[in-house]
Write a protein that holds these residues in place. Structure first.
Motif, PDB file in Angstrom:
ATOM      1  N   ASP A 262       0.852  -1.195   0.000  1.00 27.85           N
ATOM      2  CA  ASP A 262       0.000   0.000   0.000  1.00 27.85           C
ATOM      3  C   ASP A 262       0.887   1.242   0.000  1.00 27.85           C
ATOM      4  OD1 ASP A 262      -1.767   2.071   0.430  1.00 27.85           O
ATOM      5  OD2 ASP A 262      -3.060   0.893   1.747  1.00 27.85           O
ATOM      6  N   SER A 263       0.849   2.008  -1.086  1.00 28.07           N
ATOM      7  CA  SER A 263       1.719   3.178  -1.206  1.00 28.07           C
ATOM      8  C   SER A 263       1.372   4.258  -0.192  1.00 28.07           C
ATOM      9  CB  SER A 263       1.635   3.765  -2.620  1.00 28.07           C
ATOM     10  OG  SER A 263       1.982   2.808  -3.576  1.00 28.07           O
ATOM     11  N   VAL A 264       0.088   4.367   0.176  1.00 26.15           N
ATOM     12  CA  VAL A 264      -0.322   5.393   1.145  1.00 26.15           C
ATOM     13  C   VAL A 264       0.296   5.107   2.506  1.00 26.15           C
ATOM     14  CG1 VAL A 264      -2.273   6.471   2.301  1.00 26.15           C
ATOM     15  CG2 VAL A 264      -2.460   5.823  -0.097  1.00 26.15           C
ATOM     16  N   ARG A 265       0.182   3.868   2.949  1.00 24.94           N
ATOM     17  CA  ARG A 265       0.758   3.506   4.249  1.00 24.94           C
ATOM     18  C   ARG A 265       2.272   3.648   4.221  1.00 24.94           C
ATOM     19  NH1 ARG A 265      -2.760  -1.740   4.677  1.00 24.94           N
ATOM     20  NH2 ARG A 265      -0.758  -2.741   5.003  1.00 24.94           N
ATOM     21  N   ARG A 266       2.871   3.289   3.100  1.00 24.36           N
ATOM     22  CA  ARG A 266       4.334   3.412   3.003  1.00 24.36           C
ATOM     23  C   ARG A 266       4.769   4.872   3.066  1.00 24.36           C
ATOM     24  NH1 ARG A 266       4.795   0.690  -1.429  1.00 24.36           N
ATOM     25  NH2 ARG A 266       5.476   2.325  -2.851  1.00 24.36           N
ATOM     26  N   GLU A 267       3.994   5.766   2.428  1.00 26.86           N
ATOM     27  CA  GLU A 267       4.331   7.196   2.466  1.00 26.86           C
ATOM     28  C   GLU A 267       4.105   7.766   3.863  1.00 26.86           C
ATOM     29  OE1 GLU A 267       5.526  10.907   0.775  1.00 26.86           O
ATOM     30  OE2 GLU A 267       5.775   8.801   0.215  1.00 26.86           O
ATOM     31  N   ILE A 268       3.038   7.321   4.549  1.00 30.24           N
ATOM     32  CA  ILE A 268       2.804   7.773   5.933  1.00 30.24           C
ATOM     33  C   ILE A 268       3.969   7.360   6.826  1.00 30.24           C
ATOM     34  CG2 ILE A 268       1.338   7.416   7.963  1.00 30.24           C
ATOM     35  CD1 ILE A 268      -1.049   7.225   6.044  1.00 30.24           C
ATOM     36  N   ALA A 269       4.446   6.118   6.669  1.00 28.29           N
ATOM     37  CA  ALA A 269       5.574   5.657   7.478  1.00 28.29           C
ATOM     38  C   ALA A 269       6.843   6.454   7.177  1.00 28.29           C
ATOM     39  CB  ALA A 269       5.806   4.170   7.220  1.00 28.29           C
ATOM     40  N   ARG A 270       7.092   6.748   5.900  1.00 27.65           N
ATOM     41  CA  ARG A 270       8.306   7.494   5.542  1.00 27.65           C
ATOM     42  C   ARG A 270       8.282   8.908   6.134  1.00 27.65           C
ATOM     43  NH1 ARG A 270      10.290  11.083   2.150  1.00 27.65           N
ATOM     44  NH2 ARG A 270       8.231  11.559   1.303  1.00 27.65           N
ATOM     45  N   LEU A 271       7.144   9.614   5.982  1.00 26.04           N
ATOM     46  CA  LEU A 271       7.046  10.968   6.522  1.00 26.04           C
ATOM     47  C   LEU A 271       7.104  10.973   8.048  1.00 26.04           C
ATOM     48  CD1 LEU A 271       4.287  12.486   4.194  1.00 26.04           C
ATOM     49  CD2 LEU A 271       6.730  12.921   4.128  1.00 26.04           C
ATOM     50  N   SER A 272       6.491   9.970   8.683  1.00 23.77           N
ATOM     51  CA  SER A 272       6.518   9.893  10.147  1.00 23.77           C
ATOM     52  C   SER A 272       7.941   9.680  10.649  1.00 23.77           C
ATOM     53  CB  SER A 272       5.615   8.761  10.629  1.00 23.77           C
ATOM     54  OG  SER A 272       4.274   8.978  10.232  1.00 23.77           O
ATOM     55  N   LEU A 273       8.685   8.782  10.005  1.00 23.50           N
ATOM     56  CA  LEU A 273      10.079   8.575  10.398  1.00 23.50           C
ATOM     57  C   LEU A 273      10.907   9.839  10.230  1.00 23.50           C
ATOM     58  CD1 LEU A 273      10.993   5.008   9.058  1.00 23.50           C
ATOM     59  CD2 LEU A 273      11.046   5.795  11.426  1.00 23.50           C
ATOM     60  N   HIS A 274      10.645  10.563   9.131  1.00 18.03           N
ATOM     61  CA  HIS A 274      11.395  11.804   8.898  1.00 18.03           C
ATOM     62  C   HIS A 274      11.126  12.813  10.023  1.00 18.03           C
ATOM     63  CE1 HIS A 274      13.283  15.092   6.738  1.00 18.03           C
ATOM     64  NE2 HIS A 274      12.178  15.820   6.909  1.00 18.03           N
ATOM     65  N   LYS A 275       9.862  12.953  10.421  1.00 22.35           N
ATOM     66  CA  LYS A 275       9.533  13.889  11.507  1.00 22.35           C
ATOM     67  C   LYS A 275      10.117  13.437  12.837  1.00 22.35           C
ATOM     68  CE  LYS A 275       5.176  15.488   9.450  1.00 22.35           C
ATOM     69  NZ  LYS A 275       3.706  15.532   9.598  1.00 22.35           N
ATOM     70  N   LEU A 276      10.071  12.148  13.113  1.00 19.24           N
ATOM     71  CA  LEU A 276      10.600  11.635  14.375  1.00 19.24           C
ATOM     72  C   LEU A 276      12.106  11.828  14.467  1.00 19.24           C
ATOM     73  CD1 LEU A 276       8.522   8.329  14.645  1.00 19.24           C
ATOM     74  CD2 LEU A 276       8.377  10.272  16.197  1.00 19.24           C
ATOM     75  N   VAL A 277      12.808  11.523  13.360  1.00 23.60           N
ATOM     76  CA  VAL A 277      14.265  11.681  13.369  1.00 23.60           C
ATOM     77  C   VAL A 277      14.639  13.149  13.491  1.00 23.60           C
ATOM     78  CG1 VAL A 277      16.345  11.377  11.980  1.00 23.60           C
ATOM     79  CG2 VAL A 277      14.677   9.528  12.132  1.00 23.60           C
ATOM     80  N   THR A 278      13.890  14.023  12.789  1.00 23.83           N
ATOM     81  CA  THR A 278      14.182  15.459  12.875  1.00 23.83           C
ATOM     82  C   THR A 278      13.919  15.992  14.284  1.00 23.83           C
ATOM     83  OG1 THR A 278      13.556  15.691  10.558  1.00 23.83           O
ATOM     84  CG2 THR A 278      13.659  17.706  11.858  1.00 23.83           C
ATOM     85  N   ASP A 279      12.822  15.541  14.910  1.00 25.80           N
ATOM     86  CA  ASP A 279      12.467  16.011  16.243  1.00 25.80           C
ATOM     87  C   ASP A 279      13.400  15.439  17.318  1.00 25.80           C
ATOM     88  OD1 ASP A 279      10.617  17.388  18.079  1.00 25.80           O
ATOM     89  OD2 ASP A 279      10.131  15.353  18.722  1.00 25.80           O
TER      90      ASP A 279
END
Length: 525
Positions: A262-279
């Protein structure tokens, strides 16, 4: 003394007053007479001046009256001269008309005399022709009677035989003309169709990139991997539970792999990881919070993508729910081809092809964009319905036009085509899916599909050779000319195409060509 002097003084004063009064009266009288004289003199002068001025005004008025009289007289004379001139011209025209009428009357008289003479001549000739016609009829009847005696046929029977022979000849000529017209029309139609399709493909150029089922999340250093995994793997388990994406952390330097169909779930996971790592704050509660925010962000982004797509293609008054479905296509793929990119390309192809055929390009673009909306179902129950039927139902639900709904439902022959828009959508869908590199298949399944195509052809009698070419989109079959004639070759082509359509699953179309060749070989010694 005193009294006398006082009396004298008083008397002198009185006398002085009386004398002064008298003198004053005399002076006043003289002054008044002088003023009267002056007034009379002035009045006489004024009268003289007024008389003089009146005479001059009188003379001026007389002169003006004379000048006005002269002007009126000259204008009157001009009017009279103009009227006389017009009357003279009218008299001249009248005389010319009279002379012209007299000439025409004389000409008409001569013409009438000539016509009367010709009428008499024509009447005489008609009488002669009538006599000759009667003679011809009599001779014709006698000849017909002689022919009936000679041929042993009556005139009616001979006429029927002639009509029947002419009917046969006309029928043969008509059939030959119809056949040639049909062949010419087929040739012209095929050439025009090829020209329109080639022009459409050349005018639409798109870059093709096959979607994968994995995404790579790049990190600055391998130390971040440990923070993402967390104590005893609690962080990575929280991320997988919240997003439904498998996170693969291996020895790949500075990279984490996200795997999900599922591309939507994969994109949600990618953006969430980016925010978590940045924060920098990575723990289960924070992970759930970030994932929820990212899901809302993705939903808003889906709507924005749908709006941008509709604006880019020039489509108006599309229902908000349909716009949302168009945006969701960005995160769906078909045979590895991005669904939104495929739908945009089909819309552009349909617009160009409809314009070439003189149809409505805006309506064609609309149907092309929406033809695959059934591939983004909302509920699990919708996945059991074919995507073409589901897309047609949604289009009808949101008040799309009948032509658009039918084109969506008929582009895979799920329903009957009722307008010219439906075959255009079907053709453009096949063109987009048939582009080299547009869709991906596993090599083994690709090779197996080609072998299956050839095996289907060899399953029929009389087949000598079979070749699957053009990436499995054409099957060429060579038959033995002794066993298969021309009619059987046409039947064999149809049977093979029906067998392929029934037994195999493939994108686009498969063209079946049967070749029958007859050779006669002799050797001269």
């Amino acid at each position: 003394m005193d009294n006398n002097s006082i009396i004298l003084t008083v008397g002198g004063l009185l006398l002085g007053l009386i004398i002064g009064f008298i003198i004053a009266k005399v002076l006043e009288k003289s002054k008044a007479s002088k003023l009267i004289k002056d007034a009379k003199r002035k009045a006489s002068n004024i009268l003289k001046e007024s008389n003089t001025e009146g005479e001059s005004i009188k003379k001026d008025k007389i002169l003006q009256a004379k000048e006005r009289f002269i002007e009126l007289k000259s204008e009157h004379e001009k009017v009279i001269l103009s009227r006389d001139k017009k009357m003279a011209e009218a008299e001249k025209r009248t005389r010319d008309k009279e002379s012209q009428i007299s000439n025409e009357l004389s000409k008409n008289k001569k013409l009438n005399e000539s016509i009367e003479g010709k009428v008499k001549d024509y009447n005489h000739r008609l009488d002669v022709l009538d006599k000759k016609q009667e003679e011809l009829d009599r001779l014709h009847k006698s000849q017909v009677q002689q022919l009936e005696v000679i041929s042993s046929l009556s005139a009616e029977e001979a006429k029927e035989q002639l009509v029947e022979s002419l009917k046969g000849e006309a029928k043969n000529d008509a059939m030959a003309f119809i056949q040639s017209s049909l062949e010419e029309a087929k040739l012209t139609a095929e050439q025009d169709a090829k020209k329109i399709i080639i022009n459409t493909i050349q005018r639409i150029g798109t870059e093709e990139a096959v979607d994968n089922c994995v995404s790579v999340f790049n990190i600055e250093s391998d130390d971040v991997k440990g923070r993402i995994i967390g104590r005893e793997g609690r962080n990575i388990r929280a991320i997988e539970a919240a997003t439904g994406v498998e996170i693969i952390v291996d020895d790949t330097p500075e990279a984490i792999i996200l795997s999900c169909f599922d591309s939507v779930r994969r994109e949600i996971a990618r953006l969430s990881l980016h925010k978590l790592v940045t924060d920098g704050r990575i723990h289960p509660a924070r992970i759930e919070e970030i994932v929820k925010k990212t899901q809302k962000q993705i939903e808003q982004e889906i709507i924005e993508v749908g709006k941008r797509t509709v604006i880019d293609l020039g489509i108006h008054n599309l229902h908000p729910e349909l716009i949302k479905m168009v945006g969701r296509m960005k995160y769906r793929s078909s045979y590895g081809q991005n669904l939104l990119q495929h739908s945009r390309e089909v819309a552009k192809l349909c617009g160009v092809m409809a314009a070439e055929l003189g149809l409505n390009p805006k309506l064609a673009k609309r149907a092309g964009l929406l033809h695959d909306i059934g591939k983004v179902p909302d509920a699990e129950a919708d996945m059991e319905t074919p995507h073409a039927i589901l897309g047609m139902q949604w289009a009808e639900k949101y008040n799309e036009k009948d032509e658009v709904c039918n084109a969506i439902g008929a582009h895979h022959d799920e329903v009957e085509m009722k307008s010219l828009l439906a075959p255009i959508i079907q053709v453009c869908d096949a063109i987009s899916g048939a582009r080299p590199g547009a869709r991906r298949q596993v090599l083994d399944s690709y090779i197996q599909r080609l072998k299956d195509l050839e095996d289907i052809a060899f399953g029929f009698t009389g087949v000598k050779k079979a070749y699957a070419i053009q990436a499995g989109r054409e099957l060429r079959v060579i038959v033995e000319s002794e066993k298969v004639d021309d009619q059987k070759a046409a039947d064999l082509s149809f049977s093979i195409s029906q067998k392929v359509q029934t037994d195999m699953t493939y994108p686009g179309q498969v063209k079946v060509t049967v070749i029958r060749e007859t050779r006669a070989v002799n050797i001269a010694k």
